[in-house]
Scaffold this active site. Structure first.
Site, mmCIF file in Angstrom:
data_model
loop_
_atom_site.group_PDB
_atom_site.id
_atom_site.type_symbol
_atom_site.label_atom_id
_atom_site.label_comp_id
_atom_site.label_asym_id
_atom_site.label_seq_id
_atom_site.Cartn_x
_atom_site.Cartn_y
_atom_site.Cartn_z
ATOM 1 N N GLU A 68 50.818 -44.253 1.004
ATOM 2 C CA GLU A 68 51.293 -43.122 -0.010
ATOM 3 C C GLU A 68 52.600 -43.641 -0.779
ATOM 4 O OE1 GLU A 68 52.638 -38.426 0.501
ATOM 5 O OE2 GLU A 68 52.818 -39.853 2.041
ATOM 6 N N GLU A 72 70.012 -38.758 0.014
ATOM 7 C CA GLU A 72 68.884 -39.648 0.660
ATOM 8 C C GLU A 72 69.415 -40.949 0.834
ATOM 9 O OE1 GLU A 72 66.031 -39.874 -2.763
ATOM 10 O OE2 GLU A 72 67.109 -41.478 -3.942
ATOM 11 N N ASN A 88 74.748 -17.355 -0.920
ATOM 12 C CA ASN A 88 74.474 -17.047 0.497
ATOM 13 C C ASN A 88 73.620 -18.318 0.903
ATOM 14 O OD1 ASN A 88 73.685 -16.500 3.059
ATOM 15 N ND2 ASN A 88 72.253 -14.851 2.552
ATOM 16 N N TRP A 106 68.172 -36.373 -9.018
ATOM 17 C CA TRP A 106 67.055 -35.618 -8.207
ATOM 18 C C TRP A 106 67.530 -34.265 -9.316
ATOM 19 C CZ3 TRP A 106 63.226 -34.922 -6.079
ATOM 20 C CH2 TRP A 106 62.578 -34.026 -5.531
ATOM 21 N N ASN A 151 71.016 -15.437 22.078
ATOM 22 C CA ASN A 151 70.756 -14.255 21.392
ATOM 23 C C ASN A 151 71.253 -14.427 19.729
ATOM 24 O OD1 ASN A 151 69.116 -12.839 23.123
ATOM 25 N ND2 ASN A 151 70.844 -12.239 24.198
ATOM 26 N N HIS A 175 64.033 -37.261 5.086
ATOM 27 C CA HIS A 175 65.163 -38.116 4.759
ATOM 28 C C HIS A 175 65.612 -38.710 6.221
ATOM 29 C CE1 HIS A 175 66.590 -35.779 1.226
ATOM 30 N NE2 HIS A 175 65.700 -36.693 0.961
ATOM 31 N N PHE A 202 71.455 -16.518 16.333
ATOM 32 C CA PHE A 202 70.541 -17.723 15.626
ATOM 33 C C PHE A 202 71.153 -17.830 14.341
ATOM 34 C CE2 PHE A 202 67.523 -15.736 18.564
ATOM 35 C CZ PHE A 202 67.036 -16.821 19.110
ATOM 36 N N ARG A 207 74.136 -20.103 3.955
ATOM 37 C CA ARG A 207 74.540 -20.442 5.336
ATOM 38 C C ARG A 207 73.379 -21.099 6.014
ATOM 39 N NH1 ARG A 207 76.826 -14.377 6.155
ATOM 40 N NH2 ARG A 207 74.887 -13.861 4.977
#
Length: 387
Positions: free
Chosen positions: A325, A162, A248, A88, A31, A188, A33, A250
Site C-alpha cells: 500500500e 506524525e 467542544n 496536512w 460509570n 500514527h 466515560f 474534549r
C-alpha cells in the site's frame, strides 16, 4: 482499498489484545466515560514522556491545529500564519476558518519540512505565528528557525502529529516551540483510536487551552483564573462564564485508558521504525532515488520514495504487484497550495514552491511499522532498484 488487500499495509494492527482487555475491564468497572480522571492521568504521563509542564488531551490532532491557531489569534491578534506547503489539510484549514491569513513557503528536500531560508524571507510585520510541521517523522527544527521566531516575537507552533519522538538537540520535538500538538489517530506511532493533545511550558497557554477545549468555560481553568473572571463579571453565573470563543473538543476516558496502555510501548516502536528507515535508505539505489534525507533525530512515520527519473508508473506497478500500500505525494497528498480548498479560500506564496512541487509530482511513501522485517524491506528495495 482496505488494509486486508495488502501484504504490506500502511500500518499494522496497533491495537493489541492487551489494549482491548484494558478497555473492556475499564468499561465494566466505571460509570464515568467523558473527560475525567483518566484523561488527567494520561495528560500527566504524556507531559513526563515529552518533557513539558502541561498537556491538554483533546479529540483529534486536527482539532489541536484549530486550538493552536485560536490561541495564537487570542494572544497575538489577526494576521499571517506561515505554513509549509507540504503539510496536512488542518494546518491550513484552521488558519483559513479562523480568519487568519495563510502564507505558504517551500520545504527542504531532505526532511520535507519548512526551509529556514524561505521562512526568513517570508516574515513581515503581519506575521503572528509559524506552523512548523514535522513531516513523516523527520525533525523540522533548527537553531535558525527558533531564533527567527524569538527575534520577531512570533509564536512558534509545532505540529508533531506524525512525528512522535523526533528529536532536536536531544529534546523531543513538541517540547521546544511555544505550543505543540500530536495526533493519536489509528495510523500514527501510537493510538487512542481518535485523539490528540496540546503541549506547552506556558501557564497562560495551558489555561487558555483548557478553556478553548470546553466551550470557553472559565470553570475549566485554574482557581486563580476563575476568581479573576468572577470578580470582573460579577453579574454572570461562574458556572456559565465563557472567557473565549471556545470549542467542544474534549476527549473521553476511553481514549485516555487506551493511551495509558500504549504509551509504554512507544519508545520501542520508534526505535524499530528508525531502524526500518535506515535499512530502506541504505539499500535504495541513489542514482534512481533520493536518499540524502536528514536522519538525525527522526522517528520515521513512513518510508519515503522520491524518484529522480521518469519511472513513476513502473514504481507504482512494482508496489501493486508486491501488494504494498502506498500514498502518492507523501505528506497530506502533496503540495497544499494545489488543493481546491486553498485555491478557493486564498493564500499568499512567499518565494517559490520548487521543492514542494517536485515532491508532489515525484514521490510517494509506503508504510513503516514494527512488524516489518529486514528481509521484507531489502526484497522490496531490490525490486525497485531493478525498475
Amino acid at each position: 482499498m482496505g488494509q486486508n488487500k495488502f501484504s504490506w499495509p500502511l500500518i499494522n494492527d496497533n491495537i493489541t489484545t492487551s489494549d482491548k482487555k484494558v478497555l473492556s475491564d475499564f468499561i465494566l468497572n466505571t460509570n464515568r466515560f467523558t473527560n475525567g480522571p483518566k484523561v488527567k492521568e494520561f495528560e500527566a504521563a504524556w507531559s513526563e514522556w515529552l518533557g513539558v509542564k502541561y498537556s491538554v488531551m483533546i479529540n483529534s490532532g486536527a482539532s489541536a491545529n484549530y486550538m493552536q491557531i485560536a490561541i495564537a489569534k487570542h494572544l497575538y491578534g489577526s494576521g499571517e500564519v506561515i505554513v509549509p506547503a507540504m503539510s496536512w489539510v488542518s494546518d491550513c484549514s484552521s488558519v483559513i476558518n479562523l480568519g487568519m491569513d495563510l502564507v505558504f513557503v517551500d520545504v527542504n528536500l531532505n526532511n520535507f519540512s519548512m526551509s529556514s531560508v524561505a521562512l526568513k524571507n517570508a516574515i513581515s510585520s503581519k506575521t503572528k505565528a509559524i506552523m512548523l510541521v514535522h513531516g513523516l517523522g523527520f525533525n523540522a527544527l533548527n537553531e535558525e528557525i527558533i531564533q527567527i521566531a524569538k527575534e520577531n516575537n512570533i509564536m512558534l507552533l509545532e505540529d508533531v502529529c506524525e512525528s512522535h519522538g523526533a528529536k532536536f538537540n536531544e529534546k523531543r520535538a513538541g517540547s521546544i516551540g511555544d505550543l505543540s500538538c500530536f495526533s493519536f489517530y489509528f495510523g500514527h506511532h501510537m493510538t487512542t483510536i481518535e485523539g490528540g493533545i496540546l503541549c506547552t511550558d506556558s501557564e497562560e497557554i495551558y489555561q487558555l487551552a483548557r478553556m478553548f477545549r470546553s466551550h470557553g468555560f472559565t470553570r475549566e481553568a485554574s482557581p486563580e483564573v476563575q476568581k479573576h473572571y468572577a470578580a470582573t463579571y460579577p453579574e454572570l453565573n461562574p458556572l456559565f462564564t465563557f472567557s473565549v470563543p471556545g470549542f467542544n473538543m474534549r476527549s473521553t476516558e476511553l481514549n485516555a485508558v487506551l493511551g495509558l496502555n500504549q504509551l509504554p510501548r512507544l519508545d520501542s516502536a520508534i526505535s524499530a521504525r528508525k531502524n526500518n528507515l535506515k535499512i530502506w535508505l541504505d539499500n535504495l539505489d541513489s542514482s534512481l532515488y533520493y536518499t540524502k534525507f536528514d536522519q538525525a533525530g527522526n522517528s520515521s512515520f513512513a518510508l519515503p520514495l522520491i524518484w529522480l527519473t521518469d519511472i513513476k508508473d513502473k514504481v507504482c506497478k512494482i508496489l501493486e504487484e508486491e501488494g504494498v500500500e502506498y500514498r502518492l505525494g507523501t505528506i497530506g497528498g502533496g503540495n497544499q497550495a494545489r488543493q481546491p480548498y486553498t485555491k478557493e479560500s486564498g493564500y499568499v506564496i512567499k518565494g517559490t514552491l520548487e521543492n514542494s512541487d517536485f515532491i508532489h509530482d515525484n514521490s510517494l511513501y509506503v508504510g513503516n511499522h514494527t512488524e516489518l522485517t529486514k528481509d521484507q524491506i531489502i526484497n522490496l528495495t531490490t525490486r525497485l532498484n531493478n525498475v
